[in-house]
Structure formats: C-alpha cells, structure tokens
Design an enzyme around this catalytic site. Structure first.
Site, PDB file in Angstrom:
ATOM      1  N   CYS A   4      78.825  45.062 100.433  1.00  0.00           N
ATOM      2  CA  CYS A   4      78.593  44.412 101.725  1.00  0.00           C
ATOM      3  C   CYS A   4      77.117  44.147 101.967  1.00  0.00           C
ATOM      4  O   CYS A   4      76.511  44.757 102.862  1.00  0.00           O
ATOM      5  CB  CYS A   4      79.168  45.285 102.836  1.00  0.00           C
ATOM      6  SG  CYS A   4      80.852  45.754 102.495  1.00  0.00           S
ATOM      7  N   GLU A   5      76.522  43.323 101.154  1.00  0.00           N
ATOM      8  CA  GLU A   5      75.117  42.923 101.315  1.00  0.00           C
ATOM      9  C   GLU A   5      74.965  41.543 100.699  1.00  0.00           C
ATOM     10  O   GLU A   5      75.464  41.293  99.607  1.00  0.00           O
ATOM     11  CB  GLU A   5      74.186  43.858 100.526  1.00  0.00           C
ATOM     12  CG  GLU A   5      74.247  45.278 100.943  1.00  0.00           C
ATOM     13  CD  GLU A   5      72.877  45.910 101.118  1.00  0.00           C
ATOM     14  OE1 GLU A   5      71.861  45.175 101.198  1.00  0.00           O
ATOM     15  OE2 GLU A   5      72.849  47.139 101.192  1.00  0.00           O
TER      16      GLU A   5
END
Ligand code: LLP
Length: 421
Positions: free
Chosen positions: A344-345
């Site tokens: 999640c980046e």
C-alpha cells in the site's frame, strides 16, 4: 551473462528452468547462479595474479551463507560492517584473519567481539574510534591491526545515496585531517597501523574516479611514510559497477590493471573489497503476475514481489531489466506498463513505463541484476515473509534460505506481561 538464458522457450538458470523452481518453492524468490558467481570471482583472481593483493568479498551485497561459502572456498576473505556479518563470514568458514572490518560507527562491544575473534584488520574511520578501539584492545590485552580510512573527496559519479568518497559524505577521515589521525594512532599503545583504506562509492562505471583518488592517497602515503608510519597495505575498497540497463562498466581485468599501475612502486599489499560486481549479475528475482489492471494512462501489472523484496527501484530510482520467464514470440506486441507490487504505497514498484510483451495472471517474470543489494535489503513490511533464496549449480538447485512462515514471524514477538495471553 549466459547463466540466465532461454532454452526451449523457458528462462533457465544454468540447467534449471525457473518455472520448475517456482513450482517447488513458490514466488517470489531470489535465484543465484553458482556458475556466474564463480566466473566473476575467477575474473578477479585472474586479474590479481602477479599482484601482491587479496580479495575481501563485501558481504553487505549478499550475505547468504551459501554465497559467502562459495567465495570463501575459492579463497576470498570478507569485508564486514557488523558483528552479524562477521558471524556469517566465520560460519561460512572464512578464517578470521582474512576478515576486514569497515564501518563508520562501530560500537565498543562490536570492536571487542571482532578483536576476540581475531579479525585481521579494522578500518578505522574517525579519531573517536581510534580511542575506543585502543581502550578495548587494552582491556583485552591485544594489539589491533588497523588501517585508517581516508576520504579522498572524489566524486564517483554515482547515485547520491551510494557515493561515499566526497567531503560531505560521512565516511573516512578528510585527507587534510589524515596526518593528524595517523599521528594520534601512532601514539596509541594498543593499535598497530598497518595501512590506509579508501572506498569512494558504489556502481562506478568509469575508472577515472579510482585513478584520481589513488593519486591523492598515493601522495598522502609518501607524507605518512616521511612522518615515520608503516603503510604496508592499501585497501582500495569496492565499487566496480555492473550492467543494469546499457551501462558499459570497465572489465574486472582493466580495473585491476589500472589500480595496479597507479599503485606500482608503492610497495603496498592491495586489498580489493568488491561486492556488487561479484554477485549482482549472478542473481535474479522471480515473481508471479497476480493480475493486470488496465488504467486510463497506463497498465499496471501487479506482481507478487514488492518494494520490501527489492527496494532499489524506489530507493535509488534504479533500473532493473525485467523479462517474462516464458520466452515471448519475437513478433509479440508490447504494452507500456508499470510493474508494481501489492504494498500500500505508490512507491511500491519494480519498474515504471516499461514496454513489455503483454503479461497475464499466473505468468512469471524475472528481474535481472538482483543478486546484489536485493535480498539483503529486504524487509517484511506489510507482514510479507522474506523471499526465499535459491542457488542453482548446473542441473541442481537448493533453497539456501527458506521462506519463513507467518507463524514463525509472529512467534518471534512477545506481548507485554500486563496484556495477559
Ligand atoms: N567496501 C566498503 C567500505 C563499502 O562501503 C562498500 C559498499 C563496499 C566495499 C562494496 O561496494 P560494491 O563493490 O558493492 O559497490 N545499497 C546500494 C549500495 C550500497 C553500497 C555501500 N557500500 C545499492 O543498492 O546500490
């Protein structure tokens, strides 16, 4: 590099299909070719023939035990930057006297452990470290063989995060301050100065910075000898670059020849500390496509390897070649895509704006030149288990570091007693 090549339409590491490893080990995984490791070492060994020189493999590039042992069995020493690396080198059978201990911030306890193990050389990087080491050696009743690492203030022309030989970098002692440091070391009873060290950066693709740095250090060596110091060893450091995209790094033979020429007549034993050049092109990261997500501006190929497995693309804007493991037809159309992981980046990518043959879920890809600073820089961010490491040698392969289970990862943690069970 022929150790990774398509055979019968499938990418192989030497005689083993990557697909076969994936079926047994799962994805993602790192794969190293023993043949490629031996070939790179052989080039160094060949180039060093006739020179008074030794090779200390920089473990930080890849500290997998099997990789260290392969080099150790061929006669390599080790360049270490922590007691953890020291223990790995010893566990792989490298004799302590062939270990060089580098690093800008060694703690007293680490220095003590190194001296107790009998490490052959400690490269000191500051005046404060001279004092700490002298005190520790005194307590143990030993004399420590040291070099002082100097900072020749040379721009290695590499990425800002991996250049080390400029004044503004934290490494080594400024040339202008070096004579004072040697004078101080000479007065400390438990230190024996045996030489001088430098390391100007990593992924160097020309030899000019080495030449320029050696010229500066050479002058210093003359001054130091005039001051009465023994400078028997000259540790050149590592840094020789490899091919990621279209770089044309010098050959190992040319590199050693230039170093030999520039240091000729000094009468110093040379130490080389290569890391990346020995392992980088000998390793790949293999990953499976989870899904393909067409967007308005580009297509995202989401794979099961991520920035936690290989952080170089996002940390250094590093470019790694990516190939499908199943050989594409020569006329296969390509699509422009980002190869990204599931983390999640937005910084979680292995490649951006790459033209690759259309990939679909379940297909395997291979990230090249991932043998150096790949597995060693991995983390378990997002509670992703560290990718396993595999070594191939001819027709054989073995898992040299298995993938931890989530249970193993969780069981290493402890709840505070006040939380109960
Ligand atoms: N000796 C010393 C004192 C070093 O600091 C290094 C690397 C080496 C030898 C080995 O350098 P090599 O031959 O591998 O270039 N994580 C970065 C590279 C950091 C290099 C740090 N020092 C990357 O992924 O590009």
């Amino acid at each position: 590099m022929t150790s990774f090549a398509y055979k019968d339409g499938e990418m192989h590491a030497e005689g083993v299909a990557l697909k076969a490893i994936a079926q047994q080990v799962g994805t993602p995984f790192y794969c190293y070719s023993a043949e490629a490791l031996r070939a790179a070492f052989g080039e160094f060994a060949g180039g060093m023939k006739g020179l008074n020189a030794s090779l200390c493999y920089a473990l930080k590039a890849n500290s997998n035990l099997a990789v260290i042992k392969l080099f150790g069995d061929l006669g390599a020493g080790a360049d270490i930057v922590s007691v953890g690396e020291m223990q790995r080198a010893l566990a792989a059978g490298i004799p302590a006297r062939r270990i060089v201990y580098s690093g800008v911030g060694k703690k007293a306890g680490e220095l003590a452990a190194a001296l107790q193990a009998g490490v052959g050389q400690i490269n000191v990087e500051s005046s404060a470290e001279l004092e700490t080491l002298n005190a520790v050696a005194g307590q143990l009743g030993v004399k420590a063989d040291i070099t002082i690492r100097v900072n020749p203030d040379i721009d290695a022309g590499t990425h800002e995060k991996i250049t080390t030989g400029r004044k503004e970098n934290k490494f080594g002692i400024d040339l202008d301050l070096a004579r004072d440091a040697f004078a101080k070391a000479g007065k400390l009873a438990n230190l024996r100065v045996v030489g001088i060290a430098m390391h100007i950066g990593s992924q160097l693709t020309t030899l000019d910075p080495y030449r320029a740095a050696i010229v500066r250090v050479r002058d210093l060596i003359q001054q130091l000898r005039a001051d009465g110091h023994r400078i028997d060893r000259f540790d050149i450091g590592g840094g020789l670059g490899i091919v990621y995209a279209d770089e044309q790094p010098p050959s190992i033979a040319d590199f050693i020849q230039v170093v030999g020429k520039e240091t000729a007549g000094l009468g110093c034993e040379l130490t080389f500390e290569p890391g990346r050049r020995l392992v980088g092109e000998a390793g790949v990261l293999v990953s499976e496509v989870i899904l393909v997500k067409p967007g308005v501006s580009k297509t995202f190929v989401i794979v099961d390897a991520a920035m936690n497995d290989l952080i170089r693309p996002t940390l250094y804007e590093a470019w790694h070649d990516i190939l499908p493991v199943r050989q594409p037809r020569p006329d296969a159309a390509t699509i422009r895509c980002d190869i990204v992981g599931p983390i999640c980046e937005s910084g979680d990518y292995l490649a951006q704006n790459r033209d690759l043959p259309a990939l679909s879920a379940g297909e395997l890809i291979m990230v090249r030149s991932a043998g150096a600073y790949g597995a060693v820089m991995a983390s378990s961010y997002n509670s992703r288990p560290l990718a396993p490491e595999v070594m191939v040698d001819g027709m054989r392969f073995a898992v040299t570091r298995p993938r931890p289970t989530i249970e193993e990862m969780i069981s290493a943690e402890r709840l505070p007693p006040w939380m109960g069970n």
